[in-house]
Motif scaffolding. Structure first.
Motif, PDB file in Angstrom:
ATOM      1  N   THR A 153      -8.898   2.163  21.425  1.00 50.77           N
ATOM      2  CA  THR A 153      -8.546   2.758  20.024  1.00 50.77           C
ATOM      3  C   THR A 153      -7.645   1.695  19.421  1.00 50.77           C
ATOM      4  N   ILE A 154      -7.925   1.429  18.117  1.00 49.83           N
ATOM      5  CA  ILE A 154      -7.139   0.490  17.390  1.00 49.83           C
ATOM      6  C   ILE A 154      -6.802   1.014  16.199  1.00 49.83           C
ATOM      7  N   GLN A 155      -5.363   1.177  15.930  1.00 51.37           N
ATOM      8  CA  GLN A 155      -4.871   1.720  14.875  1.00 51.37           C
ATOM      9  C   GLN A 155      -4.580   0.423  13.678  1.00 51.37           C
ATOM     10  N   TYR A 156      -5.140   0.552  12.787  1.00 50.21           N
ATOM     11  CA  TYR A 156      -5.059  -0.494  11.789  1.00 50.21           C
ATOM     12  C   TYR A 156      -4.198   0.090  10.783  1.00 50.21           C
ATOM     13  N   ILE A 157      -2.938  -0.507  10.446  1.00 54.01           N
ATOM     14  CA  ILE A 157      -1.887   0.183   9.656  1.00 54.01           C
ATOM     15  C   ILE A 157      -1.598  -0.932   8.479  1.00 54.01           C
ATOM     16  N   LEU A 158      -1.793  -0.600   7.237  1.00 53.55           N
ATOM     17  CA  LEU A 158      -1.454  -1.398   6.175  1.00 53.55           C
ATOM     18  C   LEU A 158      -0.018  -0.931   5.948  1.00 53.55           C
ATOM     19  N   VAL A 159       1.117  -1.711   5.921  1.00 46.67           N
ATOM     20  CA  VAL A 159       2.315  -1.365   5.581  1.00 46.67           C
ATOM     21  C   VAL A 159       2.519  -1.531   3.968  1.00 46.67           C
ATOM     22  N   ARG A 160       3.125  -0.432   3.581  1.00 41.36           N
ATOM     23  CA  ARG A 160       3.076  -0.395   2.210  1.00 41.36           C
ATOM     24  C   ARG A 160       4.735  -0.394   1.440  1.00 41.36           C
ATOM     25  N   ARG A 161       5.135  -1.176   0.782  1.00 41.78           N
ATOM     26  CA  ARG A 161       6.499  -1.089   0.492  1.00 41.78           C
ATOM     27  C   ARG A 161       6.798  -0.798  -0.756  1.00 41.78           C
TER      28      ARG A 161
END
Length: 174
Positions: A166-174
């Motif tokens: 299981t891979i969690q792809y997380i796009l960090v938004r600032r």
């Protein structure tokens, strides 16, 4: 003034085709997503714990190991903690956030089932849970297809293991 020399042409891509995994079904352009405020830089892309409370982490099974946003469940072989650590290091070195998904502001979680032999050769790869982004789904299967990961530890009785990643792809938004 002397004339400038001609710029060399970029390498031609004629004859090059991208052939997607048939298990993904027909490819469609991504749904219109709100355009990011600015282009993300590589420091803003992460495989890691879910920082977004509006999207909860998927439940983990008892035999899972969760490191750096990836959960590993192994069946068919007892590979041990050292092998798991070696695989997670391989994943950190080889995993990439797809540029297309980042540019579209897409993140999500995929689950990939693959079979690996004792020498670390990946025998088969299948996407078992989609993320909602075709780019993340494609990247998850491409990460393992026709690859060699760490071999089984000496003394492992089984010749083949089935692994759910299981891979969690997380796009960090600032």
């Amino acid at each position: 003034p002397q004339p400038r020399p001609a710029q060399p042409a970029p390498p031609a891509l004629a004859g090059t085709r991208f052939i997607p995994d048939a298990s993904l079904g027909p490819l469609r352009p991504p749904q219109a997503a709100p355009a990011p405020q600015r282009r993300p830089n590589p420091d803003q892309l992460a495989l890691g714990p879910n920082p977004r409370p509006d999207r909860p982490n998927p439940p983990a099974a008892r035999s899972d190991e969760n490191v750096a946003g990836a959960t590993l469940r192994i069946s068919g072989a007892n590979l041990g903690a050292d092998w798991r650590a070696a695989f997670m290091e391989w994943l950190r070195r080889n995993g990439r956030y797809p540029r297309e998904a980042a540019m579209n502001g897409e993140d999500g979680t995929t689950i990939v089932r693959f079979e690996v032999d004792r020498d670390g050769r990946v025998q088969s790869v299948r996407l078992t849970s989609r993320s909602g982004s075709q780019w993340l789904d494609i990247a998850s299967t491409a990460l393992l297809r026709d690859r060699t990961i760490p071999p089984f530890p000496p003394g492992t009785e089984s010749n083949l293991a089935t692994i759910d990643l299981t891979i969690q792809y997380i796009l960090v938004r600032r």
